[in-house]
Design a protein around this motif. Structure first.
Motif, mmCIF file in Angstrom:
data_model
loop_
_atom_site.group_PDB
_atom_site.id
_atom_site.type_symbol
_atom_site.label_atom_id
_atom_site.label_comp_id
_atom_site.label_asym_id
_atom_site.label_seq_id
_atom_site.Cartn_x
_atom_site.Cartn_y
_atom_site.Cartn_z
ATOM 1 N N MET A 148 10.847 0.652 -2.038
ATOM 2 C CA MET A 148 9.870 -0.537 -2.269
ATOM 3 C C MET A 148 9.948 -1.608 -3.520
ATOM 4 O O MET A 148 9.640 -2.679 -3.305
ATOM 5 N N ARG A 149 10.876 -1.037 -4.667
ATOM 6 C CA ARG A 149 11.080 -2.026 -5.694
ATOM 7 C C ARG A 149 12.335 -1.516 -6.218
ATOM 8 O O ARG A 149 12.825 -0.509 -6.360
ATOM 9 N N CYS A 150 12.963 -2.574 -6.816
ATOM 10 C CA CYS A 150 14.429 -2.285 -7.408
ATOM 11 C C CYS A 150 14.269 -2.831 -8.923
ATOM 12 O O CYS A 150 14.029 -3.987 -9.200
ATOM 13 N N ILE A 151 14.596 -2.050 -9.929
ATOM 14 C CA ILE A 151 14.708 -2.160 -11.169
ATOM 15 C C ILE A 151 16.417 -2.460 -11.587
ATOM 16 O O ILE A 151 17.115 -1.644 -11.255
ATOM 17 N N TYR A 152 16.712 -3.685 -11.938
ATOM 18 C CA TYR A 152 18.185 -3.927 -12.215
ATOM 19 C C TYR A 152 18.427 -4.852 -13.440
ATOM 20 O O TYR A 152 17.504 -5.337 -13.802
ATOM 21 N N LEU A 194 17.785 -7.415 -0.767
ATOM 22 C CA LEU A 194 16.548 -7.021 -1.120
ATOM 23 C C LEU A 194 15.499 -7.893 -0.626
ATOM 24 O O LEU A 194 14.323 -7.384 -0.028
ATOM 25 N N LEU A 195 15.674 -9.300 -0.169
ATOM 26 C CA LEU A 195 14.755 -10.233 0.596
ATOM 27 C C LEU A 195 14.596 -9.694 1.883
ATOM 28 O O LEU A 195 13.489 -9.539 2.311
ATOM 29 N N LYS A 196 15.653 -9.487 2.505
ATOM 30 C CA LYS A 196 16.002 -8.873 3.836
ATOM 31 C C LYS A 196 14.921 -7.694 3.862
ATOM 32 O O LYS A 196 14.297 -7.500 5.113
ATOM 33 N N HIS A 197 14.954 -6.766 3.066
ATOM 34 C CA HIS A 197 14.262 -5.586 3.298
ATOM 35 C C HIS A 197 12.892 -5.311 2.414
ATOM 36 O O HIS A 197 12.364 -4.406 2.670
ATOM 37 N N GLU A 198 12.417 -6.625 2.222
ATOM 38 C CA GLU A 198 11.328 -6.901 1.453
ATOM 39 C C GLU A 198 10.959 -5.691 0.415
ATOM 40 O O GLU A 198 10.054 -5.234 0.263
ATOM 41 N N ILE A 199 12.137 -5.752 -0.396
ATOM 42 C CA ILE A 199 11.971 -4.765 -1.574
ATOM 43 C C ILE A 199 11.578 -5.760 -3.025
ATOM 44 O O ILE A 199 12.128 -6.899 -3.131
ATOM 45 N N GLU A 200 10.955 -5.322 -3.543
ATOM 46 C CA GLU A 200 10.137 -5.967 -4.687
ATOM 47 C C GLU A 200 11.216 -6.025 -5.952
ATOM 48 O O GLU A 200 11.613 -4.963 -6.305
ATOM 49 N N THR A 201 11.688 -7.320 -6.411
ATOM 50 C CA THR A 201 12.399 -7.242 -7.714
ATOM 51 C C THR A 201 12.097 -7.009 -8.860
ATOM 52 O O THR A 201 10.963 -7.650 -9.060
#
Length: 197
Positions: free
Chosen positions: A1-5, A20-27
């Motif tokens: 659901m979200r990715c911390i990087y 991330l955008l393609k899979h609708e992952i919150e950055t």
């Protein structure tokens, strides 16, 4: 659901951001030189590096197959170490809390989650107080001038560089500063100090 990087090019680059955008992952990018923003991953990386250092010293790989075995063993060791490691605040390992048994010995363990939560909150509050004792308290505003601390300066280097102008103040304890007319950097307020004119 979200990715911390962190701010590595492999994460800020177009391919990773498009995925991330393609899979609708919150950055959730962390600010520069703030490993505590992604502490779980940083701790796991430390476990991997420690295992790799020891295993390479004890059994240096002699060929590609030996290197593959070394990497596999290192990752397995780190994967076991993460849930088996004793948490300093909770005085219990995550694996023991999940499985109800000690990860090293075959002993049943019953976790009091209310007490663990209280211990964790107390430790967080204590750590914040200790960290804030060293910080110069300032309510930063847009257009304020700040000096940015130099990471690991040598003996004769200045400890801070700047001044830089604040272009944005964020609610999570970070600010954006203008390094040059076309370059801005988001940085934690612990890495700057007010510029006294």
């Amino acid at each position: 659901m979200r990715c911390i990087y962190d701010q590595g090019k492999e994460f800020t680059g177009g391919a990773f951001q498009d995925m991330l955008l393609k899979h609708e992952i919150e950055t959730h990018p962390i600010s520069v030189r703030s490993p505590q923003g992604n502490s779980i991953v940083e701790r796991l990386h430390q476990s991997i590096a420690n295992s790799l250092r020891i295993l390479t010293y004890v059994h240096p790989p002699e060929n590609d197959q030996g290197s593959r075995i070394l990497i596999s063993t290192t990752l397995q060791t780190a994967a076991y170490a993460a849930p088996a490691m004793m948490h300093s605040t909770m005085q219990l390992s995550p694996g023991a809390m999940i499985y109800g048994r000690d990860m090293m010995l075959n002993i049943p363990i019953e976790a009091d989650f209310q007490l663990l939560r209280q211990r964790r909150e107390a430790r967080i509050n204590y750590n914040l107080l200790q960290e804030n004792k060293r910080r110069i308290h300032c309510d930063y505003q847009v257009n304020d001038q700040v000096l940015k601390f130099v990471p690991q300066p040598n003996k004769i280097e200045n400890r801070a560089e700047g001044p830089y102008t604040i272009t944005r103040v964020h609610i999570n304890g970070s600010i954006t500063i203008r390094l040059s007319p076309h370059v801005e950097e988001r940085i934690n307020i612990r890495q700057v100090k007010p510029h006294q004119q």
